[in-house]
Design a protein around this motif. Structure first.
Motif, PDB file in Angstrom:
ATOM      1  N   UNK A 377       0.827  -1.215   0.000  1.00 53.69           N
ATOM      2  CA  UNK A 377       0.000   0.000   0.000  1.00 53.69           C
ATOM      3  C   UNK A 377       0.859   1.262   0.000  1.00 53.69           C
ATOM      4  N   UNK A 378       2.013   1.202   0.693  1.00 51.70           N
ATOM      5  CA  UNK A 378       2.902   2.372   0.708  1.00 51.70           C
ATOM      6  C   UNK A 378       3.424   2.688  -0.686  1.00 51.70           C
ATOM      7  N   UNK A 379       3.661   1.676  -1.503  1.00 50.93           N
ATOM      8  CA  UNK A 379       4.113   1.908  -2.878  1.00 50.93           C
ATOM      9  C   UNK A 379       3.007   2.570  -3.712  1.00 50.93           C
ATOM     10  N   UNK A 380       1.780   2.083  -3.581  1.00 51.86           N
ATOM     11  CA  UNK A 380       0.664   2.701  -4.318  1.00 51.86           C
ATOM     12  C   UNK A 380       0.468   4.139  -3.858  1.00 51.86           C
ATOM     13  N   UNK A 381       0.560   4.366  -2.550  1.00 52.72           N
ATOM     14  CA  UNK A 381       0.400   5.716  -2.001  1.00 52.72           C
ATOM     15  C   UNK A 381       1.462   6.655  -2.555  1.00 52.72           C
ATOM     16  N   UNK A 433      -5.061  10.490   6.178  1.00 51.63           N
ATOM     17  CA  UNK A 433      -5.508   9.637   5.072  1.00 51.63           C
ATOM     18  C   UNK A 433      -4.401   8.692   4.635  1.00 51.63           C
ATOM     19  N   UNK A 434      -3.158   9.184   4.614  1.00 52.78           N
ATOM     20  CA  UNK A 434      -2.029   8.319   4.242  1.00 52.78           C
ATOM     21  C   UNK A 434      -1.823   7.183   5.226  1.00 52.78           C
ATOM     22  N   UNK A 435      -1.946   7.478   6.526  1.00 52.97           N
ATOM     23  CA  UNK A 435      -1.797   6.425   7.532  1.00 52.97           C
ATOM     24  C   UNK A 435      -2.906   5.394   7.427  1.00 52.97           C
ATOM     25  N   UNK A 436      -4.142   5.850   7.206  1.00 53.87           N
ATOM     26  CA  UNK A 436      -5.246   4.915   7.023  1.00 53.87           C
ATOM     27  C   UNK A 436      -5.028   4.062   5.777  1.00 53.87           C
ATOM     28  N   UNK A 437      -4.491   4.674   4.730  1.00 56.52           N
ATOM     29  CA  UNK A 437      -4.266   3.929   3.483  1.00 56.52           C
ATOM     30  C   UNK A 437      -3.194   2.865   3.669  1.00 56.52           C
ATOM     31  N   UNK A 438      -2.125   3.179   4.393  1.00 52.91           N
ATOM     32  CA  UNK A 438      -1.067   2.185   4.618  1.00 52.91           C
ATOM     33  C   UNK A 438      -1.587   0.985   5.396  1.00 52.91           C
ATOM     34  N   UNK A 439      -2.495   1.233   6.343  1.00 52.00           N
ATOM     35  CA  UNK A 439      -3.057   0.139   7.127  1.00 52.00           C
ATOM     36  C   UNK A 439      -4.121  -0.641   6.371  1.00 52.00           C
ATOM     37  N   UNK A 440      -4.506  -0.157   5.194  1.00 49.57           N
ATOM     38  CA  UNK A 440      -5.493  -0.860   4.392  1.00 49.57           C
ATOM     39  C   UNK A 440      -6.922  -0.512   4.724  1.00 49.57           C
TER      40      UNK A 440
END
Length: 496
Positions: A377-381, A433-440
């Protein structure tokens, strides 16, 4: 009109570069505090520190540039409105959109440059910082040791892992509560050394660093060739008042601080590399999940293998009916009732142990898969953030320019406050939003674009209000609507 465009553009560029220089200096000092432990008191030369700061500056662009665009646009158009220059433009038949034309072209060009910068310069800068910190740690031994955690300490001799509770003294050469795991040639930790204190002693003319440990114990696991002796797990233990470890750093003294290592994190990759790695990471994660699922299914034995396909459906149904009729065990209770008591206990215990084993495997594998998908997810972000950063500069201009025209205030007072409030709102929304995205919890693309998309309707609304020469907050139409509703009700009552 060219004279007007040049005048507006020159005023904006003056505010833009002035704001950028001031903000970049502020963020540099703020960032230095993050790395002060890596730089201060390590005996590093001025050139190395200057290189570190030089490589660190590009990593600040994703924070400084959006705030610079927002602040400079508010300052420029606020000053125009305060000095009634917009009023003169409108009296001459020049609209706000026409006055913004030269700046819109510049901001679009700035968006393209920002994407190029985020795609090429920032990843290279992140890699340079990573390698510089790693190579400094190799050259300066005290810098390689981090308080409270095990740090790899590699030299030309045998490697080791070192953990200390505290570093103090000149260049952090004194150590407190030292724990060392020495590695063999097979990279196995067979030796543990614990000491209450230690000291790193080195000389500029020597290729040897002495690690002098004081008041500790030495533990070593003995490896025997005889299998019977191995089962006894023999080890040696010794107490020492002073124990000296000599580390040869002749090769490390020739370390090139500019040497590039492997690209390890998503921040060090450009768009092409990110797309390639996202594809491979996604495929690899699916393979891991499928292999683990198949392994668990086989261990559980809960899903029987499908019977072979036969040509006649009738024969297959007859065989199935016959098998069912012969099977008298329908439930688990029927199975247990058919067994003796000791067999029953044995079956239940075996089942319990199997379930516990499977659950432990699932829990441990879950943590591994969560880390894998967090990395994915970090790569997509990071991929989407490169595009979102370019668009954020454009959108924040359309927030700041009409906002400055509405508030009609120049200088660094109110415009600075408004710009900081808006930027903090934009920045913290992006961080959460970035932290939520990394956690999926949300899709990484949404995490990268959310703060920019929230600012988009605000920019459209402010542009419309500035074009119509309306205030920042207009409640007149709401009040008129409420009055019309009450007036309508009163008319209905009078008619009754």
């Amino acid at each position: 009109m060219k004279i007007l465009d040049q005048y507006i553009l020159s005023r904006f560029l003056y505010n833009f570069f002035s704001s950028f220089v001031i903000l970049i200096v502020i963020f540099i000092f703020q960032g230095i505090w993050l790395f002060i432990d890596d730089l201060a008191g390590k005996g590093l030369g001025f050139v190395i520190i200057a290189k570190f700061i030089f490589y660190f500056i590009p990593t600040l662009v994703d924070k400084v540039l959006p705030l610079t665009v927002l602040l400079s646009s508010i300052l420029t158009f606020g000053t125009f409105a305060e000095n009634y220059e917009f009023a003169a433009m409108k009296a001459s038949g020049i609209s706000l959109q026409r006055g913004m034309r030269s700046l819109v072209i510049f901001v679009l060009f700035l968006g393209v440059v920002t994407f190029f910068f985020a795609n090429n310069v920032i990843p290279k800068s992140e890699q340079k910082i990573f390698n510089l910190r790693r190579n400094i740690a190799k050259v300066k031994p005290a810098a390689a040791i981090t308080e409270g955690v095990f740090s790899d300490f590699e030299g030309t001799g045998e490697g080791m892992n070192i953990k200390v509770d505290r570093k103090y003294g000149d260049q952090d050469r004194f150590l407190e509560n030292v724990v060392i795991h020495k590695k063999t040639n097979q990279n196995v930790n067979n030796t543990v050394i614990k000491a209450k204190g230690g000291e790193l002693i080195s000389s500029e003319d020597s290729d040897i660093i002495q690690l002098v440990l004081k008041d500790g114990n030495y533990y070593e696991e003995l490896v025997k060739d005889d299998n019977k002796e191995k089962r006894k797990q023999p080890f040696a233990k010794a107490h020492f008042e002073t124990y000296t470890i000599n580390i040869d750093i002749s090769e490390l003294n020739d370390q090139d601080l500019e040497e590039d290592g492997n690209i390890t994190t998503d921040k060090m990759k450009n768009v092409g590399r990110l797309i390639k790695d996202i594809d491979s990471l996604g495929t690899n994660n699916l393979e891991k999940v499928e292999a683990f699922s198949k392994n668990i299914v086989n261990r559980m034995g809960a899903f029987p293998v499908n019977p072979p396909v036969v040509d006649s459906l009738e024969i297959a149904s007859q065989i199935q009916d016959k098998a069912i009729s012969k099977d008298s065990i329908k439930t688990v209770d029927d199975l247990l009732d058919a067994l003796q008591e000791w067999q029953r206990l044995q079956v239940v215990n075996n089942a319990k142990n199997s379930v516990n084993s499977i659950m432990n495997t699932v829990v441990s594998k879950k943590e591994e898969l969560q880390q894998r998908y967090k990395f994915y997810n970090a790569h997509i972000l990071s991929l989407h953030k490169k595009f979102a950063l370019a668009f954020s500069c454009i959108i924040l201009f359309f927030v700041g320019a009409p906002l400055g025209a509405i508030i009609r205030k120049g200088g660094l007072g109110l415009p600075m406050v408004i710009a900081i409030v808006l930027f903090l709102t934009y920045y913290f929304i992006g961080v959460f939003a970035g932290n939520y995205a990394k956690e999926g919890n949300i899709h990484p693309a949404i995490g990268a674009w959310l703060s920019t998309l929230i600012m988009l309707p605000l920019g459209i609304s402010l542009t419309k209000r500035a074009t119509a020469d309306r205030g920042l907050f207009g409640f007149g139409h709401i009040i008129d609507r409420i009055k019309s509703i009450f007036k309508r009700k009163s008319n209905v009552v009078e008619e009754e």
